[in-house]
Scaffold this active site. Structure first.
Site, PDB file in Angstrom:
ATOM      1  N   HIS A 127     -69.706  32.736  34.581  1.00 18.56           N
ATOM      2  CA  HIS A 127     -68.354  32.311  34.216  1.00 18.56           C
ATOM      3  C   HIS A 127     -68.404  31.233  33.150  1.00 18.56           C
ATOM      4  O   HIS A 127     -67.698  31.292  32.130  1.00 18.56           O
ATOM      5  CB  HIS A 127     -67.637  31.818  35.474  1.00 18.56           C
ATOM      6  CG  HIS A 127     -66.336  31.133  35.216  1.00 18.56           C
ATOM      7  ND1 HIS A 127     -65.115  31.730  35.404  1.00 18.56           N
ATOM      8  CD2 HIS A 127     -66.055  29.880  34.771  1.00 18.56           C
ATOM      9  CE1 HIS A 127     -64.149  30.882  35.111  1.00 18.56           C
ATOM     10  NE2 HIS A 127     -64.689  29.751  34.721  1.00 18.56           N
ATOM     11  N   GLU A 128     -69.263  30.238  33.351  1.00 18.73           N
ATOM     12  CA  GLU A 128     -69.366  29.150  32.375  1.00 18.73           C
ATOM     13  C   GLU A 128     -69.865  29.668  31.034  1.00 18.73           C
ATOM     14  O   GLU A 128     -69.379  29.271  29.972  1.00 18.73           O
ATOM     15  CB  GLU A 128     -70.325  28.075  32.893  1.00 18.73           C
ATOM     16  CG  GLU A 128     -69.867  27.385  34.157  1.00 18.73           C
ATOM     17  CD  GLU A 128     -68.468  26.810  34.020  1.00 18.73           C
ATOM     18  OE1 GLU A 128     -68.072  26.436  32.895  1.00 18.73           O
ATOM     19  OE2 GLU A 128     -67.757  26.766  35.025  1.00 18.73           O
ATOM     20  N   HIS A 131     -67.190  31.207  29.015  1.00 21.67           N
ATOM     21  CA  HIS A 131     -66.358  30.230  28.295  1.00 21.67           C
ATOM     22  C   HIS A 131     -66.971  29.931  26.939  1.00 21.67           C
ATOM     23  O   HIS A 131     -66.292  29.846  25.927  1.00 21.67           O
ATOM     24  CB  HIS A 131     -66.265  28.918  29.083  1.00 21.67           C
ATOM     25  CG  HIS A 131     -65.162  28.889  30.089  1.00 21.67           C
ATOM     26  ND1 HIS A 131     -63.880  29.281  29.802  1.00 21.67           N
ATOM     27  CD2 HIS A 131     -65.151  28.499  31.377  1.00 21.67           C
ATOM     28  CE1 HIS A 131     -63.130  29.142  30.892  1.00 21.67           C
ATOM     29  NE2 HIS A 131     -63.875  28.666  31.859  1.00 21.67           N
ATOM     30  N   GLU A 208     -59.142  31.106  31.784  1.00 28.51           N
ATOM     31  CA  GLU A 208     -59.914  31.086  33.030  1.00 28.51           C
ATOM     32  C   GLU A 208     -60.060  32.500  33.573  1.00 28.51           C
ATOM     33  O   GLU A 208     -61.135  32.918  33.988  1.00 28.51           O
ATOM     34  CB  GLU A 208     -59.230  30.200  34.082  1.00 28.51           C
ATOM     35  CG  GLU A 208     -59.388  28.719  33.842  1.00 28.51           C
ATOM     36  CD  GLU A 208     -60.832  28.276  33.861  1.00 28.51           C
ATOM     37  OE1 GLU A 208     -61.614  28.802  34.677  1.00 28.51           O
ATOM     38  OE2 GLU A 208     -61.189  27.421  33.047  1.00 28.51           O
TER      39      GLU A 208
END
Lengths: 291, 183
Positions: A127-128, A131, A208
């Site tokens: 997930h990071e 980003h 997100e």
């Protein structure tokens, strides 16, 4: 969204210019200040954030599994391996920062490393990394600066009404048209910062969801992240290292900063955890692991 | 006047074609890069193995068959000719390593050895990275193939000979559990 922002800024700047007689000077000044803010935050964002969070660089020797996971997921994402930092805090959380994939940083708390298993940890890191890959940090920096510009202009506009409004009204023939402009400007000045913030929060929430989905594509295992999110949100501990300025960067809003009530969703930087988990599980249901 | 417009349209079309051509080149280079990334990880695995064997020998010197299997599988993987041979050799190597680690479970001193634990983590990490590298390769192939098939890029692709790439697939036979056998 960004377009809406620019419209807002443009409207404020124009009205400001018209009313104070600065003309385009007002807008120009605002843009110059905005540019300065952009450059500082753009180039130093990672160092600033890391210092604020009291993070330390993670060595391969100390955290071999974490290091290997980050390396592997960077390969899957096709980006250079981001620098890895660890925050000594028992609350589980993680964030990513850096203006582009070549200058990226991922930080995790020791609490996260302890409480999550391998698949969940990979979900969070994916997930990071998403980003970073989706240039979300750059986008949010730009957004925050635009909000700042809007707030600044609104503030100046209000001040100019206070100090210069009286003189203007005495100006005779053009009084009628100027009066309407006056009201419009007042409304804008009061409401613009509010709308700017709402737009910023909406952008943040959308990104997100995107990072959740991109991360699931990297690991090909959405349940990992779903399970991690559940664990993180169930954890009652406040994250000492975070404050209002950095909370939007974390994977889940630090406990002490969440607001209760119906208004909560509109004002949150992150979408509701239940909805995020639901979407991930819907993705996972399509895979071979489902019955 | 109309000549100018026609000229303008032609220039625009040329620019568009150049853009599409560049995009295809970009995507194809990403595929090539991804393919060599897999090799990087495979080499890393080969490099880790001698150290692993030495470490295990220090505690379980008599498990000769195991060491031979691993060493042989490794050299076959390194010297494999085509992709098919390599995939097969890789599978044998994975199987041999798995047996080695299974046997190591019987030697608590070995399991506690720092070097061994580090190698175990490294190898496991490398196998993960090989999987990720293959996944990334397949992703880049998908992007490239889609570009060569969709309008309008398919026209440019046809004109300049951009052919589709193959996915990295596990062959049917290798879905069976691997039997390590050098007979």
């Amino acid at each position: 969204m960004i377009f809406l922002f620019l419209v807002l800024v443009g409207a404020l700047g124009w009205v400001f210019g018209e009313l104070t007689g600065f003309g385009y000077g007002g807008l120009a000044a605002a843009l110059v200040i905005a540019a300065a803010m952009v450059f500082t935050s753009y180039y130093a964002s990672d160092k600033i954030v890391l210092a604020m969070s009291r993070a330390r660089e993670a060595s391969k020797r100390e955290f071999p599994h974490l290091y290997n996971s980050v390396e592997g997921l960077a390969i899957a994402a096709g980006i250079p391996k981001p620098k890895l930092y660890v925050i000594d805090d028992t609350a589980p959380n993680a964030f990513a920062t850096g203006r582009d994939p070549e200058h990226a940083v991922i930080a995790v708390t020791t609490g996260l490393l302890e409480k999550l298993d391998r698949l969940e940890l990979e979900g969070v890191i994916a997930h990071e990394m998403s980003h970073i890959k989706n240039y979300d940090i750059r986008l949010m920096t730009l957004t925050v600066v635009l909000v700042g510009v809007v707030v600044l202009l609104s503030d100046w506009l209000l001040r100019s009404f206070w100090w210069g409004g009286g003189r203007r009204r005495g100006d005779g023939n053009s009084g009628g048209g100027l009066g309407v402009l006056f009201l419009v400007g007042l409304a804008l000045a009061l409401l613009a910062p509010l709308f700017a913030n709402l737009i910023k929060l909406s952008i943040s929430r959308r990104r997100e969801y995107l990072a959740d989905a991109s991360g699931a594509m990297l690991t090909r295992y959405p349940i990992g992240l779903a399970s991690a999110l559940r664990k993180i949100s169930d954890d009652r501990e406040p994250l000492e290292a975070a404050n209002k300025a950095t909370s939007h960067l974390y994977i889940s809003p630090p406990k002490q900063l969440t607001v209760g009530g119906k208004v909560k969703e509109l004002w949150s930087t992150h979408p509701p955890i239940e909805e995020r988990i639901r979407r991930l599980e819907a993705l996972g249901g399509a895979g071979p692991a489902s019955s | 006047m109309s000549v100018l417009i026609a000229f303008g349209i032609i220039v625009l079309l040329l620019l568009m074609f150049a853009g599409l051509y560049n995009r295809l080149v970009n995507l194809r280079n990403r595929v090539d890069n991804a393919w060599s990334q897999i090799d990087v990880q495979l080499k890393r695995r080969y490099d880790l193995i001698p150290n692993l064997i030495e470490t295990v020998k220090g505690y379980a010197a008599h498990e000769k068959q195991l060491f031979e299997n691993v060493t042989k599988a490794r050299s076959e993987a390194i010297s494999a000719g085509n992709v098919g041979e390599q995939a097969q050799a890789e599978n044998m190597l994975t199987g041999a390593l798995r047996s080695l680690f299974a046997v190591a479970e019987n030697y608590p001193d070995l399991k506690a050895n720092q070097n061994f634990m580090m190698l175990q983590e490294e190898l496991s990490g490398t196998e993960s990275k090989i999987a990720f590298a293959r996944q990334f390769y397949n992703d880049t192939v998908m992007s490239f193939n889609t570009a060569t098939q969709t309008i309008p890029t398919n026209m440019v692709a046809g004109m300049f000979g951009f052919t589709q790439r193959e996915y990295f697939e596990i062959e049917e036979g290798s879905r069976e559990p691997v039997k390590v056998d050098f007979s």
